[in-house]
Design a protein around this motif. Structure first.
Motif, mmCIF file in Angstrom:
data_model
loop_
_atom_site.group_PDB
_atom_site.id
_atom_site.type_symbol
_atom_site.label_atom_id
_atom_site.label_comp_id
_atom_site.label_asym_id
_atom_site.label_seq_id
_atom_site.Cartn_x
_atom_site.Cartn_y
_atom_site.Cartn_z
ATOM 1 N N ILE A 99 -70.981 6.129 15.228
ATOM 2 C CA ILE A 99 -70.269 6.936 14.239
ATOM 3 C C ILE A 99 -70.307 6.190 12.915
ATOM 4 O O ILE A 99 -70.528 4.979 12.872
ATOM 5 N N MET A 100 -70.065 6.913 11.860
ATOM 6 C CA MET A 100 -70.092 6.303 10.530
ATOM 7 C C MET A 100 -68.890 5.376 10.374
ATOM 8 O O MET A 100 -67.821 5.602 10.964
ATOM 9 N N VAL A 101 -69.052 4.338 9.591
ATOM 10 C CA VAL A 101 -67.983 3.367 9.362
ATOM 11 C C VAL A 101 -66.771 4.049 8.737
ATOM 12 O O VAL A 101 -65.624 3.755 9.097
ATOM 13 N N SER A 102 -66.988 4.976 7.837
ATOM 14 C CA SER A 102 -65.881 5.670 7.193
ATOM 15 C C SER A 102 -65.052 6.439 8.227
ATOM 16 O O SER A 102 -63.823 6.460 8.157
ATOM 17 N N GLN A 103 -65.708 7.043 9.213
ATOM 18 C CA GLN A 103 -64.979 7.760 10.263
ATOM 19 C C GLN A 103 -64.220 6.778 11.155
ATOM 20 O O GLN A 103 -63.095 7.031 11.553
ATOM 21 N N ALA A 104 -64.843 5.648 11.467
ATOM 22 C CA ALA A 104 -64.170 4.640 12.283
ATOM 23 C C ALA A 104 -62.924 4.111 11.583
ATOM 24 O O ALA A 104 -61.879 3.925 12.208
#
Length: 67
Positions: free
Chosen positions: A24-29
């Motif tokens: 998953i994207m870092v921003s979502q994490a």
């Protein structure tokens, strides 16, 4: 030489497992972490404190003095 071949196969297997992981994207994490922390902040003893000193694992231990 057989040992080296086994090592290389183990490395390739590990890389295949890592490549097949869902990412998953870092921003979502980061959003997920912030959401989790805000949902569980009332349970965090370091934020809200302990209900009593007896349940505090960081309290100073009483020392026994023998006279």
């Amino acid at each position: 030489m057989a040992s080296n071949l086994q090592q290389q196969r183990a490395i390739v297997d590990q890389l295949r497992r890592e490549a097949s992981m869902q990412r998953i994207m870092v921003s979502q994490a980061c959003l997920d972490i912030v959401k989790y922390v805000t949902e569980h902040e009332q349970e965090d003893c370091l934020l809200v404190g302990f209900s009593s000193q007896k349940v505090n694992p960081f309290r100073e231990k009483s020392s026994c003095t023998v006279l």
